[in-house]
Design a protein around this motif. Structure first.
Motif, PDB file in Angstrom:
ATOM      1  N   ALA A  55       0.862  -1.185   0.000  1.00 39.32           N
ATOM      2  CA  ALA A  55       0.000   0.000   0.000  1.00 39.32           C
ATOM      3  C   ALA A  55       0.890   1.224   0.000  1.00 39.32           C
ATOM      4  CB  ALA A  55      -0.929   0.008   1.212  1.00 39.32           C
ATOM      5  N   ALA A  56       0.512   2.243  -0.734  1.00 37.17           N
ATOM      6  CA  ALA A  56       1.264   3.495  -0.783  1.00 37.17           C
ATOM      7  C   ALA A  56       0.321   4.635  -0.406  1.00 37.17           C
ATOM      8  CB  ALA A  56       1.852   3.724  -2.174  1.00 37.17           C
ATOM      9  N   ILE A  57       0.734   5.428   0.578  1.00 34.59           N
ATOM     10  CA  ILE A  57      -0.055   6.550   1.081  1.00 34.59           C
ATOM     11  C   ILE A  57       0.574   7.842   0.573  1.00 34.59           C
ATOM     12  CG2 ILE A  57      -0.939   7.721   3.137  1.00 34.59           C
ATOM     13  CD1 ILE A  57      -0.552   5.048   4.638  1.00 34.59           C
ATOM     14  N   ASP A  58      -0.213   8.662  -0.060  1.00 42.82           N
ATOM     15  CA  ASP A  58       0.286   9.906  -0.644  1.00 42.82           C
ATOM     16  C   ASP A  58       0.552  10.944   0.440  1.00 42.82           C
ATOM     17  OD1 ASP A  58       0.989  11.897  -2.421  1.00 42.82           O
ATOM     18  OD2 ASP A  58      -1.071  12.399  -2.982  1.00 42.82           O
ATOM     19  N   SER A  65       3.124  18.514  -6.206  1.00 43.08           N
ATOM     20  CA  SER A  65       3.509  17.123  -5.968  1.00 43.08           C
ATOM     21  C   SER A  65       2.645  16.174  -6.779  1.00 43.08           C
ATOM     22  CB  SER A  65       3.379  16.790  -4.480  1.00 43.08           C
ATOM     23  OG  SER A  65       4.488  17.238  -3.745  1.00 43.08           O
ATOM     24  N   VAL A  66       3.227  15.045  -7.119  1.00 43.98           N
ATOM     25  CA  VAL A  66       2.500  13.974  -7.791  1.00 43.98           C
ATOM     26  C   VAL A  66       2.358  12.817  -6.811  1.00 43.98           C
ATOM     27  CG1 VAL A  66       3.287  14.667 -10.071  1.00 43.98           C
ATOM     28  CG2 VAL A  66       4.628  13.021  -8.763  1.00 43.98           C
ATOM     29  N   PRO A  67       1.371  11.966  -6.972  1.00 44.16           N
ATOM     30  CA  PRO A  67       1.216  10.836  -6.039  1.00 44.16           C
ATOM     31  C   PRO A  67       2.244   9.748  -6.313  1.00 44.16           C
ATOM     32  CG  PRO A  67      -0.411  10.697  -7.790  1.00 44.16           C
ATOM     33  CD  PRO A  67       0.304  12.006  -7.994  1.00 44.16           C
ATOM     34  N   PRO A  68       2.476   8.860  -5.347  1.00 45.91           N
ATOM     35  CA  PRO A  68       3.299   7.684  -5.629  1.00 45.91           C
ATOM     36  C   PRO A  68       2.665   6.882  -6.760  1.00 45.91           C
ATOM     37  CG  PRO A  68       2.885   7.898  -3.273  1.00 45.91           C
ATOM     38  CD  PRO A  68       1.994   8.880  -3.957  1.00 45.91           C
ATOM     39  N   GLN A 282      -4.864  10.204   0.437  1.00 49.90           N
ATOM     40  CA  GLN A 282      -5.178   9.207  -0.575  1.00 49.90           C
ATOM     41  C   GLN A 282      -4.197   8.036  -0.473  1.00 49.90           C
ATOM     42  OE1 GLN A 282      -7.745   9.308  -2.847  1.00 49.90           O
ATOM     43  NE2 GLN A 282      -8.460  11.190  -1.840  1.00 49.90           N
ATOM     44  N   PHE A 283      -4.680   6.831  -0.800  1.00 47.70           N
ATOM     45  CA  PHE A 283      -3.795   5.680  -0.789  1.00 47.70           C
ATOM     46  C   PHE A 283      -4.189   4.707  -1.892  1.00 47.70           C
ATOM     47  CE2 PHE A 283      -7.205   4.689   2.231  1.00 47.70           C
ATOM     48  CZ  PHE A 283      -7.623   3.439   1.816  1.00 47.70           C
ATOM     49  N   ILE A 284      -3.252   3.866  -2.255  1.00 47.84           N
ATOM     50  CA  ILE A 284      -3.495   2.796  -3.220  1.00 47.84           C
ATOM     51  C   ILE A 284      -3.044   1.488  -2.584  1.00 47.84           C
ATOM     52  CG2 ILE A 284      -3.270   4.239  -5.283  1.00 47.84           C
ATOM     53  CD1 ILE A 284      -0.388   3.325  -5.534  1.00 47.84           C
ATOM     54  N   MET A 285      -3.539   0.382  -3.122  1.00 43.47           N
ATOM     55  CA  MET A 285      -3.181  -0.926  -2.576  1.00 43.47           C
ATOM     56  C   MET A 285      -3.242  -1.954  -3.685  1.00 43.47           C
ATOM     57  SD  MET A 285      -4.905  -3.057   0.585  1.00 43.47           S
ATOM     58  CE  MET A 285      -4.436  -4.756   0.909  1.00 43.47           C
TER      59      MET A 285
END
Length: 328
Positions: A55-58, A65-68, A282-285
């Motif tokens: 998981a990556a948390i912005d 800035s750009v998100p991971p 925001q996060f992705i997984m």
């Protein structure tokens, strides 16, 4: 007006114009310089049984800035990109993103000897991104303020090593050096160094196999998820007690046996724990299986540009892809 007076007036006017141009030229050069848009945040990784979860948390570092971002690298790895992962060239309308147009990686030549201590496949990946990044870094001519050991660009490489070596997680850091040019005021020459490789997984023998967390930059605030578990955080404790399968996953993480945890239960735990850790960010997984498949669990909100047609045609059928639908 006599002839000599007219000539003097014209010369004075010309010199005045030249002086204005001489003063304004460095300003225009500074304004037209290439700009790096930075990605910051936190990455949480768990190697479970037959799967790797991440998981990556912005955490925005600046206004632009750009998100991971995540990209498939080769057939058995993905990369999470931090730092200077996007570059804006004044003459180009679209930014240059390092997570796009990933080079294809052939089987490493066994005769090749690495001078970094990394395995051949990792060295190949590191050098490929070095070549992508170098012409951009060479255009940086202002002073860069970086902390000691803070890279300009970082890739968290997640995947499975060749020859059935098993799951692996690496940091690939790209440092820079700068030198001032004495003949030009406030002008710096920037040099990109060869990548540094740091192995995060598997750990050293007898070291626990538990949750990993990487931050960019390293001093980002916040208690790691593993720390919340160890401290008995009330929200994590309630989540843990809500289901026997989740409780078992947390117990295995605490014992340093996260690699034995059930992937489905581990996915559910991390998915439910992320909002508690990320807050309003925001996060992705995603999940990568040992068979090379990749699936989004929480996909990025920004659309992922389609890969080039030629690259799609040459992509092996078992290669990881980021275009699959997320799990429900």
């Amino acid at each position: 007006m006599c002839y000599s007076s007219a000539v003097k007036a014209v010369l004075a006017f010309a010199l005045g114009i030249w002086a204005v141009l001489a003063v304004s030229a460095p300003i225009r050069a500074q304004e037209d310089e290439i700009v790096a848009n930075l990605a910051g945040g936190r990455t949480i990784i768990q190697v479970a049984n037959d799967a790797i979860l991440f998981a990556a948390i912005d955490h925005p570092l600046e206004a632009k800035s750009v998100p991971p971002r995540v990209a498939a690298i080769g057939n058995r790895h993905i990369g999470i990109f931090y730092g200077a992962s996007e570059w804006q060239v004044p003459a180009q309308p679209q930014p240059i993103r390092l997570d796009l147009d990933i080079p294809r990686f052939a089987t490493p030549d066994p005769r090749y000897q690495s001078d970094t201590g990394a395995e051949q496949d990792l060295e190949q990946i590191g050098i490929a991104f070095l070549e992508k990044l170098r012409p951009l870094v060479n255009q940086l001519h202002h002073k860069i303020e970086l902390k000691p050991d803070e890279p300009l660009f970082q890739i968290i490489l997640i995947g499975y090593a060749p020859q059935d070596y098993g799951p692996e997680v690496w940091l690939i850091d790209y440092d820079v050096e700068q030198e001032a040019i004495p003949t030009q005021k406030d002008f710096w020459q920037t040099h990109l160094l060869r990548p540094r490789f740091t192995q995060l997984y598997p750990p050293e023998k007898h070291q626990p196999k538990t949750l990993m967390e990487v931050r960019f930059p390293a001093d980002l605030p916040g208690i790691p998820l593993l720390g919340l578990i160890q401290q008995g955080d009330p929200a994590i404790a309630r989540l843990r007690s809500s289901d026997a399968h989740l409780s078992k996953v947390v117990e295995q993480i605490q014992r340093g046996e996260a690699q034995k945890a059930d992937p489905a239960a581990s996915t559910e735990f991390l998915r439910d724990a992320l909002p508690l850790v990320a807050g309003d960010s925001q996060f992705i997984m995603g999940e990568m299986s040992e068979r090379g498949g990749f699936e989004w669990i929480v996909p990025p909100t920004e659309p992922h540009p389609k890969e080039q047609t030629a690259q799609d045609k040459n992509r092996p059928p078992d290669a990881p892809t980021l275009m699959r639908k997320p799990k429900p």
